[in-house]
Motif scaffolding. Structure first.
Motif, PDB file in Angstrom:
ATOM      1  N   MET A 105       0.814  -1.222   0.000  1.00 13.31           N
ATOM      2  CA  MET A 105       0.000   0.000   0.000  1.00 13.31           C
ATOM      3  C   MET A 105       0.841   1.263   0.000  1.00 13.31           C
ATOM      4  O   MET A 105       0.408   2.308  -0.486  1.00 13.31           O
ATOM      5  CB  MET A 105      -0.934   0.003   1.219  1.00 13.31           C
ATOM      6  N   THR A 106       2.059   1.181   0.540  1.00 15.92           N
ATOM      7  CA  THR A 106       2.913   2.371   0.612  1.00 15.92           C
ATOM      8  C   THR A 106       3.917   2.433  -0.532  1.00 15.92           C
ATOM      9  O   THR A 106       4.729   3.356  -0.583  1.00 15.92           O
ATOM     10  CB  THR A 106       3.675   2.411   1.956  1.00 15.92           C
ATOM     11  N   ASP A 107       3.859   1.474  -1.439  1.00 10.19           N
ATOM     12  CA  ASP A 107       4.760   1.456  -2.594  1.00 10.19           C
ATOM     13  C   ASP A 107       3.989   1.937  -3.816  1.00 10.19           C
ATOM     14  O   ASP A 107       3.051   1.279  -4.258  1.00 10.19           O
ATOM     15  CB  ASP A 107       5.285   0.038  -2.827  1.00 10.19           C
ATOM     16  N   PRO A 108       4.352   3.098  -4.382  1.00  8.34           N
ATOM     17  CA  PRO A 108       3.602   3.651  -5.516  1.00  8.34           C
ATOM     18  C   PRO A 108       3.476   2.689  -6.697  1.00  8.34           C
ATOM     19  O   PRO A 108       2.474   2.722  -7.421  1.00  8.34           O
ATOM     20  CB  PRO A 108       4.416   4.891  -5.914  1.00  8.34           C
ATOM     21  N   ALA A 109       4.464   1.826  -6.879  1.00  8.52           N
ATOM     22  CA  ALA A 109       4.441   0.917  -8.023  1.00  8.52           C
ATOM     23  C   ALA A 109       3.398  -0.186  -7.868  1.00  8.52           C
ATOM     24  O   ALA A 109       2.938  -0.744  -8.869  1.00  8.52           O
ATOM     25  CB  ALA A 109       5.826   0.295  -8.223  1.00  8.52           C
ATOM     26  N   TYR A 110       3.011  -0.487  -6.629  1.00 12.81           N
ATOM     27  CA  TYR A 110       2.109  -1.622  -6.391  1.00 12.81           C
ATOM     28  C   TYR A 110       0.843  -1.238  -5.622  1.00 12.81           C
ATOM     29  O   TYR A 110      -0.005  -2.093  -5.365  1.00 12.81           O
ATOM     30  CB  TYR A 110       2.853  -2.726  -5.630  1.00 12.81           C
ATOM     31  N   HIS A 111       0.722   0.024  -5.267  1.00 12.48           N
ATOM     32  CA  HIS A 111      -0.403   0.505  -4.458  1.00 12.48           C
ATOM     33  C   HIS A 111      -1.759   0.062  -5.024  1.00 12.48           C
ATOM     34  O   HIS A 111      -2.634  -0.401  -4.287  1.00 12.48           O
ATOM     35  CB  HIS A 111      -0.340   2.031  -4.376  1.00 12.48           C
TER      36      HIS A 111
END
Length: 236
Positions: A142-148
């Motif tokens: 959730m906190t990773d822009p690539a995988y949010h």
């Protein structure tokens, strides 16, 4: 009538077909076992170190695979692997949420709908035993822009989750739309990151505030209900 030669030919063909079927079954079982090992290893590593910091090679090694390309062979890209982990857990959580929705029917009580948001996750984590990694994995994603979007937007495609959010919104018809959006994000983060923190403490053998996931769910429901009912102050 089938003569002896024909009988022998049929026996040979039948035996060959049986051997092929058995071999295929063994290969399929082996592939399934390998995929499960990769999923477990990736979930743990992503939970502990973050998705970006972990390579497919490290996942393959942790899963006991001599072939460093095992992740790519079985799942494709890292994004595909992250999505596969999420889908693995989403099914059981969906079932628990659907049962909650069936039980509460057309309730107009905020606590019922918040419980339908919280308890499917906490009940699922409780059923997994200890240690678990899913809450920390989801919090990292959730906190990773690539995988949010894999956790957030994909989750919102769930009819049962949409029904729960509609139920929560229906309890506060006068709440401004922008405040609804804001508090939905706050509630989601509070739920997932609180579960991730508790999961981490349990895995470390550290003391936790509440003795069970059920008790933790009660505290989360209290907090999220309070969040939704909090006063709205107009910006100055």
């Amino acid at each position: 009538m089938i003569d002896l030669n024909q009988s022998l030919d049929l026996a040979t063909v039948t035996g060959f077909t049986g051997s092929v079927t058995t071999a295929r079954t063994v290969r399929a079982d082996r592939a399934t076992s390998t995929q499960e090992a990769i999923l477990k290893a990736a979930e743990r590593l992503y939970a502990e170190h973050g998705v970006f910091a972990v390579s497919n090679r490290q996942v393959s090694e942790a899963a006991g695979q001599g072939n460093n390309a095992a992740v790519g062979y079985h799942f494709g890209t890292k994004t595909d692997l992250v999505r596969a982990i999420e889908h693995k857990h989403r099914g059981p959580i969906e079932e628990l949420r659907e049962q909650r929705i069936a039980d509460i029917g057309d309730s107009t009580q905020m606590r019922d709908w918040v419980a339908a948001l919280v308890c499917p996750l906490t009940d699922h984590l409780a059923a997994l035993g200890n240690p678990t990694w899913y809450a920390r994995f989801a919090a990292q994603v959730m906190t990773d822009p690539a995988y949010h979007n894999i956790v957030v937007k994909d989750a919102l495609s769930s009819p049962s989750l949409v029904r729960v959010l509609d139920g929560i919104n229906g309890c506060l018809p006068d709440l401004p739309v922008d405040v609804r959006v804001e508090r939905n994000i706050m509630g989601r983060n509070l739920l997932m990151h609180s579960c991730a923190d508790r999961e981490r403490l349990l895995a470390q053998g550290s003391p936790v505030a509440r003795p069970s996931w059920q008790a933790a769910a009660t505290g989360l429901i209290d907090a999220i209900v309070g969040l939704w009912h909090a006063p709205v102050t107009e910006p100055s």
